[in-house]
Design a protein around this motif. Structure first.
Motif, PDB file in Angstrom:
ATOM      1  N   ASN A  56     -17.214   5.960   3.903  1.00 27.83           N
ATOM      2  CA  ASN A  56     -16.793   4.435   3.892  1.00 27.83           C
ATOM      3  C   ASN A  56     -17.363   3.649   4.780  1.00 27.83           C
ATOM      4  N   HIS A  65      -7.223  -0.765   3.451  1.00 23.72           N
ATOM      5  CA  HIS A  65      -8.767  -0.933   3.020  1.00 23.72           C
ATOM      6  C   HIS A  65      -9.349  -2.251   3.251  1.00 23.72           C
ATOM      7  N   ASP A 109      -5.284   8.909   9.257  1.00 20.40           N
ATOM      8  CA  ASP A 109      -6.206   9.539   7.969  1.00 20.40           C
ATOM      9  C   ASP A 109      -7.301   9.883   7.959  1.00 20.40           C
ATOM     10  N   ALA A 110      -8.050   9.834   9.524  1.00 30.10           N
ATOM     11  CA  ALA A 110      -9.472  10.101   9.575  1.00 30.10           C
ATOM     12  C   ALA A 110      -9.840  11.407   9.539  1.00 30.10           C
ATOM     13  N   ASN A 157      -4.770  13.897   3.288  1.00 30.35           N
ATOM     14  CA  ASN A 157      -5.963  14.333   3.784  1.00 30.35           C
ATOM     15  C   ASN A 157      -5.435  15.657   4.439  1.00 30.35           C
ATOM     16  N   TYR A 187      -3.065   2.635  11.764  1.00 31.91           N
ATOM     17  CA  TYR A 187      -2.949   2.250  10.172  1.00 31.91           C
ATOM     18  C   TYR A 187      -3.659   0.906  10.170  1.00 31.91           C
ATOM     19  N   HIS A 241       0.833  -1.241  -0.197  1.00 27.62           N
ATOM     20  CA  HIS A 241       0.049  -0.075   0.139  1.00 27.62           C
ATOM     21  C   HIS A 241       0.957   1.438   0.020  1.00 27.62           C
ATOM     22  N   SER A 242       0.188   2.468  -0.226  1.00 24.92           N
ATOM     23  CA  SER A 242       1.072   3.411  -0.739  1.00 24.92           C
ATOM     24  C   SER A 242       1.214   4.398   0.737  1.00 24.92           C
ATOM     25  N   LEU A 243       0.519   4.106   1.921  1.00 28.00           N
ATOM     26  CA  LEU A 243       0.870   5.134   3.032  1.00 28.00           C
ATOM     27  C   LEU A 243       0.445   6.513   2.618  1.00 28.00           C
ATOM     28  N   LEU A 244      -0.385   6.649   1.691  1.00 19.76           N
ATOM     29  CA  LEU A 244      -0.443   8.195   1.480  1.00 19.76           C
ATOM     30  C   LEU A 244      -1.539   9.061   1.987  1.00 19.76           C
ATOM     31  N   SER A 245      -2.608   8.154   2.659  1.00 20.89           N
ATOM     32  CA  SER A 245      -3.909   8.866   2.984  1.00 20.89           C
ATOM     33  C   SER A 245      -3.723   9.892   3.798  1.00 20.89           C
ATOM     34  N   GLN A 277      -8.290   4.447  -6.935  1.00 22.54           N
ATOM     35  CA  GLN A 277      -8.704   4.968  -5.303  1.00 22.54           C
ATOM     36  C   GLN A 277      -8.871   6.453  -5.373  1.00 22.54           C
TER      37      GLN A 277
HETATM   38  P1  FAD Z   1      -3.765   2.665  -0.675  1.00 19.85           P
HETATM   39  O1  FAD Z   1      -4.558   1.417  -0.452  1.00 19.85           O
HETATM   40  O2  FAD Z   1      -2.399   2.911  -1.054  1.00 19.85           O
HETATM   41  O3  FAD Z   1      -4.841   3.420  -1.406  1.00 19.85           O
HETATM   42  C1  FAD Z   1      -4.273   4.695  -2.226  1.00 19.85           C
HETATM   43  C2  FAD Z   1      -5.013   5.938  -1.713  1.00 19.85           C
HETATM   44  O4  FAD Z   1      -6.359   5.991  -2.462  1.00 19.85           O
HETATM   45  C3  FAD Z   1      -5.279   6.248  -0.251  1.00 19.85           C
HETATM   46  O5  FAD Z   1      -4.305   6.703   0.281  1.00 19.85           O
HETATM   47  C4  FAD Z   1      -6.500   6.894  -0.207  1.00 19.85           C
HETATM   48  O6  FAD Z   1      -6.340   8.318  -0.367  1.00 19.85           O
HETATM   49  C5  FAD Z   1      -7.341   6.541  -1.455  1.00 19.85           C
HETATM   50  N1  FAD Z   1      -8.690   5.477  -1.360  1.00 19.85           N
HETATM   51  C6  FAD Z   1      -8.448   4.212  -1.196  1.00 19.85           C
HETATM   52  N2  FAD Z   1      -9.620   3.839  -1.009  1.00 19.85           N
HETATM   53  C7  FAD Z   1     -10.243   4.914  -0.657  1.00 19.85           C
HETATM   54  C8  FAD Z   1     -11.521   4.823  -0.361  1.00 19.85           C
HETATM   55  N3  FAD Z   1     -12.480   3.705  -0.252  1.00 19.85           N
HETATM   56  N4  FAD Z   1     -12.340   6.122  -0.045  1.00 19.85           N
HETATM   57  C9  FAD Z   1     -11.472   7.282  -0.042  1.00 19.85           C
HETATM   58  N5  FAD Z   1     -10.110   7.103  -0.600  1.00 19.85           N
HETATM   59  C10 FAD Z   1      -9.801   6.126  -0.763  1.00 19.85           C
HETATM   60  N6  FAD Z   1      -9.633   6.592   4.101  1.00 19.85           N
HETATM   61  C11 FAD Z   1      -8.916   7.868   4.631  1.00 19.85           C
HETATM   62  O7  FAD Z   1      -8.361   8.298   3.919  1.00 19.85           O
HETATM   63  N7  FAD Z   1      -9.669   8.173   5.803  1.00 19.85           N
HETATM   64  C12 FAD Z   1     -10.537   7.399   6.568  1.00 19.85           C
HETATM   65  O8  FAD Z   1     -10.969   7.892   7.521  1.00 19.85           O
HETATM   66  C13 FAD Z   1     -10.836   6.092   6.110  1.00 19.85           C
HETATM   67  N8  FAD Z   1     -11.839   5.334   6.723  1.00 19.85           N
HETATM   68  C14 FAD Z   1     -12.080   4.234   6.132  1.00 19.85           C
HETATM   69  C15 FAD Z   1     -13.024   3.241   6.808  1.00 19.85           C
HETATM   70  C16 FAD Z   1     -13.765   2.231   6.292  1.00 19.85           C
HETATM   71  C17 FAD Z   1     -14.623   1.339   6.926  1.00 19.85           C
HETATM   72  C18 FAD Z   1     -13.021   2.044   4.920  1.00 19.85           C
HETATM   73  C19 FAD Z   1     -13.543   0.550   4.478  1.00 19.85           C
HETATM   74  C20 FAD Z   1     -12.097   2.712   4.402  1.00 19.85           C
HETATM   75  C21 FAD Z   1     -11.717   3.901   4.892  1.00 19.85           C
HETATM   76  N9  FAD Z   1     -10.878   4.677   4.196  1.00 19.85           N
HETATM   77  C22 FAD Z   1     -10.581   5.854   4.693  1.00 19.85           C
HETATM   78  C23 FAD Z   1     -10.298   4.315   2.971  1.00 19.85           C
HETATM   79  C24 FAD Z   1      -9.164   3.324   2.774  1.00 19.85           C
HETATM   80  O9  FAD Z   1      -9.204   2.291   3.615  1.00 19.85           O
HETATM   81  C25 FAD Z   1      -7.901   4.205   3.084  1.00 19.85           C
HETATM   82  O10 FAD Z   1      -7.615   5.274   2.442  1.00 19.85           O
HETATM   83  C26 FAD Z   1      -6.600   3.613   2.966  1.00 19.85           C
HETATM   84  O11 FAD Z   1      -6.691   2.343   3.620  1.00 19.85           O
HETATM   85  C27 FAD Z   1      -5.444   4.380   3.477  1.00 19.85           C
HETATM   86  O12 FAD Z   1      -4.199   3.843   3.303  1.00 19.85           O
HETATM   87  P2  FAD Z   1      -3.341   3.879   1.975  1.00 19.85           P
HETATM   88  O13 FAD Z   1      -2.853   5.386   1.989  1.00 19.85           O
HETATM   89  O14 FAD Z   1      -1.975   2.886   2.090  1.00 19.85           O
HETATM   90  O15 FAD Z   1      -4.143   3.542   0.812  1.00 19.85           O
END
Ligand code: FAD
Ligand code: SF4
Length: 531
Positions: A410, A370, A401-402, A281, A367, A273-277, A310
């Protein structure tokens, strides 16, 4: 307009405030609309840290530290540019209370703020803010999303995503999707090889600098009872660090992102995963630069498309939905779920390995990826029948990231089906077999995902069938649930009875208990296949 004392660099001098530019903790972009027309000679930035923002839900310590440290770095950056920043360091109270106090003190001609990421905050600040400005970080405005939604019977990501691909020309060849397909899911979403993930490189992390350490001490002192650990805090707190995480992801994890984006593995919180959220945000990063880096990366098209979906799709879609449906959306409860959130969500203390892993890493790092959020913690809450508000508040509290605009849809829409199908075309209901397929968790668990009753029955599997039975009538109206209901119809009445009895005991306790495992076990039918 009064005279205030400001401090650009180290020199104190007197200054008049024309515009007070309120910048919230998730608005840390220097190209924000708040700086348009900003005159350093007459205007001042206002930022504040208040414990109230970490207490309305009990915010994970890492989430609070991330926000506050990033805010302080941003403040220092603005001051280095010669801007006046009126900054309140962590103190008890609410944002609104502090803003009221400072407005009285400085009497600005006008107060401006970019549209907040949380309906509650917007309502609280509205009496004092003359104008909310468009948040330019996003690629679709709430009004544009409203227009997209107008006249549609159903809102589905796919139509919105395709329109966004066309509008921004991302992965396009003329008017057609690059490679001939909009969606490469068929090549993505595999489980990991039996031996576990290969070629994983520890992602770039940032040990706390002095600013972060000072914030950690303040948070420890003022919010000692909040959940989560700070022991491994290493999130990016500046734009430069955010850009470094982006480069690290594109080079090391993007090529396998799509393929394993749904996979889970014991002891591996990050995988590909990217860990970019969090950096996105907080607006340390702009989604346009993230999209550009990924679109032109040397990674397979399926991986690039899976990731771009995403950011350009889901992330914008959930924000549009949030502002379209709030404030009522937060109150929806289509499945009439009323159970309390089990206590182990705050401790990770459960024999269910999948939940222990997902919650354990959440408390440690703030963290989970998804699928852990959707198909482990979210799924269990939905199957158990936890009240949507309770599980929403947990998600808002525990992830770095919340922010409500992204968290709420979500949770309410995607993971709990509490909106009755506005966001998703069916509930994400599955038994323990799904988790078994996508992870190695079940191999180390005392429960068996294939069993629905008896002492070794997987609670997900028991609750899955019980969920279908409890909601059978309502789910008959959901076309995509047809196959799952057909499988339910194959169960014999005595199997249904045993499942309902075992599920009732789990529901009562919130988790499997020793007593829940005994009585049904004796009369339980042999294994039958769960979905
Ligand atoms: P990666 O898996 O690398 O994905 C890349 C990027 O895509 C993320 O950084 C994010 O910006 C975007 N993204 C991916 N899926 C979603 C999605 N469903 N909605 C919006 N953006 C998405 N994301 C948050 O940013 N904040 C939250 O509070 C949050 N709460 C969640 C709650 C639930 C129940 C679920 C199912 C999903 C939630 N997500 C949330 C979406 C997603 O799970 C996270 O964005 C992601 O896990 C963040 O890790 P990453 O940056 O490594 O994401
Ligand atoms: Fe989770 Fe059930 Fe698998 Fe245990 S058997 S890890 S509870 S899905």
């Amino acid at each position: 307009m009064r005279i205030i004392v400001a401090r650009p660099g180290l020199r104190w001098h007197l200054k008049l405030v024309r515009t007070l530019a309120v910048i919230l903790g998730d608005q840390l972009n220097e190209d924000s609309a708040i700086f348009e027309g900003f005159d350093p000679q007459q205007d001042a930035v206002w930022m504040a840290e208040v414990t109230g923002e970490s207490q309305h839900v009990p915010s994970h310590k890492a989430r609070t530290v991330l926000f506050l440290s990033a805010m302080r770095h941003f403040r220092d950056r603005l001051r280095a540019r010669g801007l006046t920043v009126i900054y309140q360091e962590l103190q008890p109270g609410s944002l609104r209370g502090l803003l009221e106090r400072d407005i009285k003190q400085h009497a600005p001609q006008q107060v401006l703020c970019v549209w907040p990421g949380d309906f509650r905050v917007k309502e609280a600040l509205a009496p004092h803010v003359h104008r909310f400005l468009e948040d330019r970080h996003f690629l679709a405005t709430p009004d544009e999303f409203r227009q997209h939604a107008q006249g549609r019977k159903q809102l589905r990501l796919e139509y919105f995503y395709r329109a966004m691909r066309r509008r921004y020309g991302v992965l396009m060849e003329g008017d057609q999707p690059l490679g001939g397909s909009w969606n490469y899911d068929a090549e993505n979403r595999e489980s990991l090889p039996a031996g576990g993930p290969v070629g994983l490189i520890e992602p770039l992390r940032f040990p706390p600098d002095l600013t972060t350490q000072v914030v950690m001490a303040a948070v420890g002192q003022q919010l000692p009872g909040n959940p989560g650990s700070l022991a491994s805090f290493s999130w990016p707190v500046t734009r430069e660090q955010g850009l470094a995480v982006l480069a690290d992801f594109v080079e090391h994890r993007l090529p396998l992102f799509g393929r394993y984006q749904d996979a889970m593995w014991t002891g591996e919180p990050w995988l590909y995963h990217s860990l970019l959220s969090a950096a996105l945000n907080l607006k340390l990063l702009d989604p346009r630069e993230v999209l550009a880096a990924v679109e032109h990366a040397a990674a397979p098209l399926a991986a690039r498309e899976g990731f771009i979906r995403q950011i350009l799709g889901w992330r914008e879609y959930v924000r549009g939905l949030y502002w379209l449906k709030m404030p009522g959306y937060a109150e929806l409860n289509a499945l009439h779920a009323q159970e309390a959130l089990p206590e182990f969500y705050w401790t990770g203390d459960t024999p269910m390995v999948c939940l222990r892993e997902a919650i354990g890493q959440t408390l440690k790092h703030g963290y989970a990826h998804h699928i852990q959020r959707l198909m482990v913690t979210g799924l269990y809450a939905m199957l158990l029948g936890v009240a949507p508000r309770a599980i929403h508040e947990w998600y808002l509290a525990v992830y770095v990231d919340a922010v409500e605009w992204v968290e709420l849809p979500n949770v309410i829409g995607m993971s709990q089906f509490a909106d009755g199908g506005i966001m998703a075309s069916k509930p994400y209901a599955a038994s323990g077999k799904y988790i078994d397929r996508m992870s190695n968790y079940c191999g180390g668990c005392r429960f068996d995902p294939a069993q629905s009753t008896g002492p070794r029955a997987c609670p997900f599997t028991t609750l899955y069938w019980d969920f279908l039975m409890r909601h059978e009538h309502a789910l008959r109206k959901v076309p995509r649930m047809e196959m799952q209901l057909r499988n339910l119809a194959r169960l014999k009445p005595e199997q249904k009875k045993a499942i309902a009895e075992q599920a009732a005991v789990i529901q009562e306790a919130g988790c499997p208990t020793t007593s829940s495992l005994e009585p049904a076990a004796a009369s339980a039918p042999p294994l039958f296949n769960a979905l």
